[in-house]
Design a protein around this motif. Structure first.
Motif, PDB file in Angstrom:
ATOM      1  N   SER A 214       2.073   0.382 -12.347  1.00  0.00           N
ATOM      2  CA  SER A 214       0.821   1.133 -12.378  1.00  0.00           C
ATOM      3  C   SER A 214       0.377   1.476 -10.965  1.00  0.00           C
ATOM      4  CB  SER A 214      -0.271   0.320 -13.079  1.00  0.00           C
ATOM      5  OG  SER A 214      -0.655  -0.790 -12.282  1.00  0.00           O
ATOM      6  N   THR A 215      -0.328   2.582 -10.834  1.00  0.00           N
ATOM      7  CA  THR A 215      -0.831   2.984  -9.526  1.00  0.00           C
ATOM      8  C   THR A 215      -1.823   1.951  -8.978  1.00  0.00           C
ATOM      9  OG1 THR A 215      -2.502   4.353 -10.642  1.00  0.00           O
ATOM     10  CG2 THR A 215      -0.493   5.448  -9.865  1.00  0.00           C
ATOM     11  N   SER A 216      -2.573   1.306  -9.860  1.00  0.00           N
ATOM     12  CA  SER A 216      -3.524   0.292  -9.397  1.00  0.00           C
ATOM     13  C   SER A 216      -2.797  -0.912  -8.805  1.00  0.00           C
ATOM     14  CB  SER A 216      -4.437  -0.160 -10.546  1.00  0.00           C
ATOM     15  OG  SER A 216      -3.687  -0.743 -11.597  1.00  0.00           O
ATOM     16  N   THR A 217      -1.638  -1.257  -9.366  1.00  0.00           N
ATOM     17  CA  THR A 217      -0.858  -2.374  -8.831  1.00  0.00           C
ATOM     18  C   THR A 217      -0.281  -2.023  -7.463  1.00  0.00           C
ATOM     19  OG1 THR A 217      -0.293  -3.210 -11.029  1.00  0.00           O
ATOM     20  CG2 THR A 217       1.145  -3.869  -9.227  1.00  0.00           C
ATOM     21  N   VAL A 218       0.185  -0.788  -7.309  1.00  0.00           N
ATOM     22  CA  VAL A 218       0.698  -0.345  -6.007  1.00  0.00           C
ATOM     23  C   VAL A 218      -0.413  -0.453  -4.959  1.00  0.00           C
ATOM     24  CG1 VAL A 218       1.664   1.564  -4.677  1.00  0.00           C
ATOM     25  CG2 VAL A 218       2.378   1.223  -7.048  1.00  0.00           C
ATOM     26  N   ALA A 219      -1.592   0.008  -5.306  1.00  0.00           N
ATOM     27  CA  ALA A 219      -2.719  -0.033  -4.374  1.00  0.00           C
ATOM     28  C   ALA A 219      -3.067  -1.467  -4.004  1.00  0.00           C
ATOM     29  CB  ALA A 219      -3.930   0.655  -5.004  1.00  0.00           C
ATOM     30  N   LYS A 220      -3.102  -2.343  -4.987  1.00  0.00           N
ATOM     31  CA  LYS A 220      -3.430  -3.740  -4.709  1.00  0.00           C
ATOM     32  C   LYS A 220      -2.386  -4.382  -3.791  1.00  0.00           C
ATOM     33  CE  LYS A 220      -6.111  -4.737  -8.892  1.00  0.00           C
ATOM     34  NZ  LYS A 220      -6.189  -5.510 -10.157  1.00  0.00           N
ATOM     35  N   ALA A 221      -1.116  -4.042  -4.007  1.00  0.00           N
ATOM     36  CA  ALA A 221      -0.049  -4.577  -3.158  1.00  0.00           C
ATOM     37  C   ALA A 221      -0.213  -4.096  -1.724  1.00  0.00           C
ATOM     38  CB  ALA A 221       1.318  -4.170  -3.708  1.00  0.00           C
ATOM     39  N   MET A 222      -0.553  -2.824  -1.557  1.00  0.00           N
ATOM     40  CA  MET A 222      -0.720  -2.261  -0.220  1.00  0.00           C
ATOM     41  C   MET A 222      -1.902  -2.900   0.505  1.00  0.00           C
ATOM     42  SD  MET A 222       0.115   1.799  -0.954  1.00  0.00           S
ATOM     43  CE  MET A 222       0.155   2.288   0.787  1.00  0.00           C
ATOM     44  N   VAL A 223      -3.013  -3.031  -0.195  1.00  0.00           N
ATOM     45  CA  VAL A 223      -4.201  -3.628   0.424  1.00  0.00           C
ATOM     46  C   VAL A 223      -3.950  -5.095   0.756  1.00  0.00           C
ATOM     47  CG1 VAL A 223      -6.627  -4.237   0.080  1.00  0.00           C
ATOM     48  CG2 VAL A 223      -5.779  -1.992  -0.658  1.00  0.00           C
ATOM     49  N   HIS A 224      -3.308  -5.807  -0.159  1.00  0.00           N
ATOM     50  CA  HIS A 224      -2.997  -7.218   0.091  1.00  0.00           C
ATOM     51  C   HIS A 224      -2.148  -7.367   1.347  1.00  0.00           C
ATOM     52  CE1 HIS A 224      -2.267 -11.451  -1.000  1.00  0.00           C
ATOM     53  NE2 HIS A 224      -1.047 -11.245  -0.542  1.00  0.00           N
ATOM     54  N   ALA A 225      -1.143  -6.525   1.491  1.00  0.00           N
ATOM     55  CA  ALA A 225      -0.262  -6.605   2.662  1.00  0.00           C
ATOM     56  C   ALA A 225      -1.041  -6.376   3.948  1.00  0.00           C
ATOM     57  CB  ALA A 225       0.859  -5.578   2.536  1.00  0.00           C
ATOM     58  N   SER A 226      -2.027  -5.484   3.903  1.00  0.00           N
ATOM     59  CA  SER A 226      -2.798  -5.182   5.114  1.00  0.00           C
ATOM     60  C   SER A 226      -3.706  -6.329   5.527  1.00  0.00           C
ATOM     61  CB  SER A 226      -3.645  -3.918   4.891  1.00  0.00           C
ATOM     62  OG  SER A 226      -4.827  -4.190   4.162  1.00  0.00           O
ATOM     63  N   LEU A 227      -4.075  -7.171   4.577  1.00  0.00           N
ATOM     64  CA  LEU A 227      -5.034  -8.245   4.855  1.00  0.00           C
ATOM     65  C   LEU A 227      -4.383  -9.555   5.314  1.00  0.00           C
ATOM     66  CD1 LEU A 227      -7.541  -7.769   1.876  1.00  0.00           C
ATOM     67  CD2 LEU A 227      -7.640  -6.808   4.180  1.00  0.00           C
ATOM     68  N   LEU A 228      -3.070  -9.611   5.256  1.00  0.00           N
ATOM     69  CA  LEU A 228      -2.389 -10.821   5.700  1.00  0.00           C
ATOM     70  C   LEU A 228      -2.635 -11.051   7.188  1.00  0.00           C
ATOM     71  CD1 LEU A 228       1.079 -10.391   3.929  1.00  0.00           C
ATOM     72  CD2 LEU A 228      -0.778 -11.930   3.261  1.00  0.00           C
ATOM     73  N   PRO A 229      -2.682 -12.309   7.620  1.00  0.00           N
ATOM     74  CA  PRO A 229      -2.820 -12.590   9.052  1.00  0.00           C
ATOM     75  C   PRO A 229      -1.705 -11.909   9.837  1.00  0.00           C
ATOM     76  CG  PRO A 229      -3.101 -14.585   7.752  1.00  0.00           C
ATOM     77  CD  PRO A 229      -2.620 -13.533   6.803  1.00  0.00           C
ATOM     78  N   GLU A 230      -2.018 -11.476  11.039  1.00  0.00           N
ATOM     79  CA  GLU A 230      -1.036 -10.746  11.840  1.00  0.00           C
ATOM     80  C   GLU A 230       0.277 -11.518  11.989  1.00  0.00           C
ATOM     81  OE1 GLU A 230      -1.395  -7.646  12.757  1.00  0.00           O
ATOM     82  OE2 GLU A 230      -3.416  -7.595  11.916  1.00  0.00           O
ATOM     83  N   ALA A 231       0.172 -12.838  12.108  1.00  0.00           N
ATOM     84  CA  ALA A 231       1.372 -13.658  12.295  1.00  0.00           C
ATOM     85  C   ALA A 231       2.271 -13.640  11.060  1.00  0.00           C
ATOM     86  CB  ALA A 231       0.973 -15.091  12.616  1.00  0.00           C
ATOM     87  N   ASP A 232       1.701 -13.295   9.902  1.00  0.00           N
ATOM     88  CA  ASP A 232       2.473 -13.283   8.651  1.00  0.00           C
ATOM     89  C   ASP A 232       3.003 -11.901   8.286  1.00  0.00           C
ATOM     90  OD1 ASP A 232       1.934 -15.965   8.421  1.00  0.00           O
ATOM     91  OD2 ASP A 232       0.240 -15.702   7.053  1.00  0.00           O
ATOM     92  N   LYS A 233       2.714 -10.912   9.121  1.00  0.00           N
ATOM     93  CA  LYS A 233       3.171  -9.560   8.830  1.00  0.00           C
ATOM     94  C   LYS A 233       4.492  -9.294   9.550  1.00  0.00           C
ATOM     95  CE  LYS A 233      -1.491  -7.671   8.352  1.00  0.00           C
ATOM     96  NZ  LYS A 233      -2.533  -6.840   8.980  1.00  0.00           N
ATOM     97  N   PRO A 234       5.554  -9.024   8.797  1.00  0.00           N
ATOM     98  CA  PRO A 234       6.833  -8.698   9.447  1.00  0.00           C
ATOM     99  C   PRO A 234       6.750  -7.367  10.163  1.00  0.00           C
ATOM    100  CG  PRO A 234       6.975  -8.341   7.088  1.00  0.00           C
ATOM    101  CD  PRO A 234       5.646  -8.995   7.335  1.00  0.00           C
TER     102      PRO A 234
END
Length: 251
Positions: A214-234
């Motif tokens: 679903s488009t809502s799931t894609v959006a949630k995944a994108m927002v979640h990825a952006s909110l991770l601590p910088e050290a946890d972002k590949p």
């Protein structure tokens, strides 16, 4: 066709996602997010999810159509009309953002080969280069499953080409999301999509995490990825359809 896009009630977010958003807001009280393509099927869900989370003090949308929104954190929404044919006139639009969510895209069948390339490649890359120069740390792209710069299929080839070119830019974190068939209530349902909408339920029984999302799931995944601590972002992360479903569930 209306020149105004009305956003529906923001999605309900999990307790864990709200805590993640609160931690992000506490660490970056003045964080700004830019959404490119905010009136498309995925883009509008990204805007709704960003505003629902309250993580960003400012959510800037680069749009051609006005967005109507009266939900939570509406004061955070800033709308700026943009002409992608003349981006040099909008350089200030690309300054001061922590994250950019790129949901630009059309289809070859709808737009024709030339305009499809202009939107899905030129608009994306020209925007990304301006953001890189302005110091944006995180770039999140909604691409497509089966993207491959060597594909014999033009759509997949262009999507793969864009992904490769983005990897050459110097963002702190590049997140690429490759959803399969997008499930949503489309304003314009094309013949192929209508046919697929009948097949999807049966196919999902056999391949529940592969065939659609679903488009809502894609959006949630994108927002979640952006909110991770910088050290946890590949530095670079590519999320398949099944990974999008798993990641989106966390939001």
């Amino acid at each position: 066709m209306s020149s105004t896009i009305k956003l529906l009630t923001p999605p309900a977010l999990s307790k864990a996602s709200k805590e993640l958003a609160d931690r992000y807001r506490a660490a970056k009280p003045n964080a700004s997010a830019l959404v490119l393509g905010p009136t498309g099927e995925v883009g509008r869900e990204v805007v709704r999810t960003l505003l629902a989370s309250g993580a960003y003090s400012k959510v800037v949308v680069a749009t051609r159509k006005e967005i109507e929104y009266t939900g939570p954190n509406s004061s955070s929404l800033e709308q700026i009309k943009v002409d992608y044919e003349n981006l040099d006139e909008h350089k200030t639009l690309f300054e001061g953002h922590d994250s950019c969510f790129c949901c630009l895209g059309t289809t070859r069948g709808k737009a024709g080969k030339e305009f499809f390339y202009k939107v899905d490649h030129d608009y994306v890359m020209n925007s990304a280069k301006l953001l890189e120069r302005a110091g944006t740390k995180n770039f999140l792209l909604c691409s497509a499953a089966n993207s491959n710069s060597k594909s014999i299929f033009y759509y997949s080839k262009v999507k793969g080409q864009v992904e490769n070119e983005l990897k050459d830019l110097k963002f702190n974190s590049l997140s690429i999301f490759q959803p399969a068939f997008l499930e949503c209530d489309r304003e314009e349902l094309r013949l192929g999509e209508k046919f697929m909408s009948y097949l999807i339920p049966a196919l999902k029984v056999l391949m529940p995490k592969t065939i659609a999302v679903s488009t809502s799931t894609v959006a949630k995944a994108m927002v979640h990825a952006s909110l991770l601590p910088e050290a946890d972002k590949p530095a670079t992360a590519v999320y398949s359809n099944s990974e999008i479903i798993d990641f989106g569930a966390k939001m």
